[in-house]
Scaffold this active site. Sequence first.
Site, PDB file in Angstrom:
ATOM      1  N   GLU A 171      -2.883  52.387 -29.518  1.00  0.00           N
ATOM      2  CA  GLU A 171      -1.846  51.748 -28.720  1.00  0.00           C
ATOM      3  C   GLU A 171      -1.854  50.215 -28.790  1.00  0.00           C
ATOM      4  OE1 GLU A 171      -2.011  53.279 -24.736  1.00  0.00           O
ATOM      5  OE2 GLU A 171      -1.520  55.306 -25.364  1.00  0.00           O
ATOM      6  N   GLU A 379      -2.711  61.912 -27.650  1.00  0.00           N
ATOM      7  CA  GLU A 379      -2.946  61.880 -26.202  1.00  0.00           C
ATOM      8  C   GLU A 379      -1.740  62.436 -25.475  1.00  0.00           C
ATOM      9  OE1 GLU A 379      -4.024  58.142 -24.304  1.00  0.00           O
ATOM     10  OE2 GLU A 379      -5.399  57.660 -25.942  1.00  0.00           O
TER      11      GLU A 379
END
Length: 476
Positions: A171, A379
């Site tokens: 991320e 995720e």
Amino acid sequence: STPARTSTARAFPADLTFGVATAAFQIEGASHTDGRTDSIWDAFCRVPGAVINGDDGSVACDHYHRYAEDVALMAELGVQSYRFSTSWARIRPDGGPVNQRGLDFYRRLVDELLAHGIRPWLTLYHWDLPQAIEEQGGWAARDTAERFRDYALDVNAALGDRVDVWTTLNEPWCAAFLGYLAGAHAPGRQETDAALAAGHHLMLGHGLAVQALREQRADLTLGCTLNFTVAEPLDPGSEDDRDAARRIDGQMNRFFLDPIVRGAYPEDVLADLDGLGLERVVRDGDLAVISTPIDALGVNYYHGESVSTRPPAEPFGGEAPTDRQTRSPFPAAEVFSHSQGLPTTAMGWEIQPDGLAALLTRLHTDYTGPAGIALWVTENGAAMDDRVGPDGQVEDGDREAFLLAHLDAVAGVIEAGVPVHGYFYWSLLDNFEWAWGYAKRFGLVRVDYDTQRRTPKRSARRYAEVIATRRLPDGR
Ligand code: GBH
């Protein structure tokens, strides 16, 4: 709870990988053991008011000492792969020479995983830059990208014979924009030009590491994990709201996706960011490095959002626990999230499994399919207000429903022809939830932070059953 989306029994293909995910800073603790030094998160936790309750990562889940017990828990769940990250500050304390004792921890962990038949999925950077490197400019400095490549090579020299999946970053949007622009994450800076430089240098570091790792072993699976949002205009009839959705999609999704997959920043995002300093850090040849071919794209998905240029009557969504902002406040991008009227998790995030289906379909159609990149959900998960019964059992039926609904979405897109290779639930354990400290619990396994006792929740038992049967239960 989430309404069942279908009554059709869903089965998963035999080659879909089921896993669980964690990250070093969130679980390891032992923050100054065996030569590890401060990361930016250790330093940020000491800033008064930065993390709720003044929580820090010094002990966390004590996974550094309890990794064998944690691998045994994974084996009980039957997971096929474990996504974890390595700590740069453990392996290169202060950004200096290699620390063998730090590498030894990951050798032990990987050996334990392999002994249980669990495939290690390694992430090199999940937000924990050595503080000493931050003090030399952090990700705003170009040099950090080269130091990241060197660190990647060190980890690969130690583990490259036993780990075959390597992702560079987790991320980069969060690392760059929550860290250097909103100031809600470490290093807590609020500087637009530093944030854009950080975003670019994170991606440059990704590309340099992919190139270097590819030279080590051609058969490694190499990739990157991005966080995505699914932004819909609050009022589809409003040109302003449609443009707000475009800007959010641009800044959160395409700003990272396009350079990596297509070798260029999107034109509309460049126009939105005109004059903010990105052009000062991008050099000739950088985009060719950043777009070095990858094998796997990791998708982290939590929720979608409805956006508008008009603020909601009541503040909604994404608030940080402190007064630091979370929505990236680029001057040209005054955009507000609005409730879609859906049930929410304990983070206040709306539960929207069809957003995951839409996202995976879009990524396959527009990006990974044409580029020949494998799509993985690295995720997906939920913080919930878990109830511990008098018998110590954790009844988290709402997490169980969340998990099943999102697995149903994955099964649905696979049936529709979108090749999804794996699904990792976030997270194996309750852990340090960044600015929220230990106040939010995402785990399939409860952690009692006083005793470090682990208790698999009801959701863990359900996940184990799905993995064992490779199908979703009927009559959800
Ligand atoms: C992930 O990030 C992390 O990888 C993981 O470490 C973390 O524990 C987990 O999720 C749970 O939080 O209102 O503009 O701030 C979460 C990615 C991106 C989800 C930003 C929430 C809020 C948008 N997050 N998003 S904004």
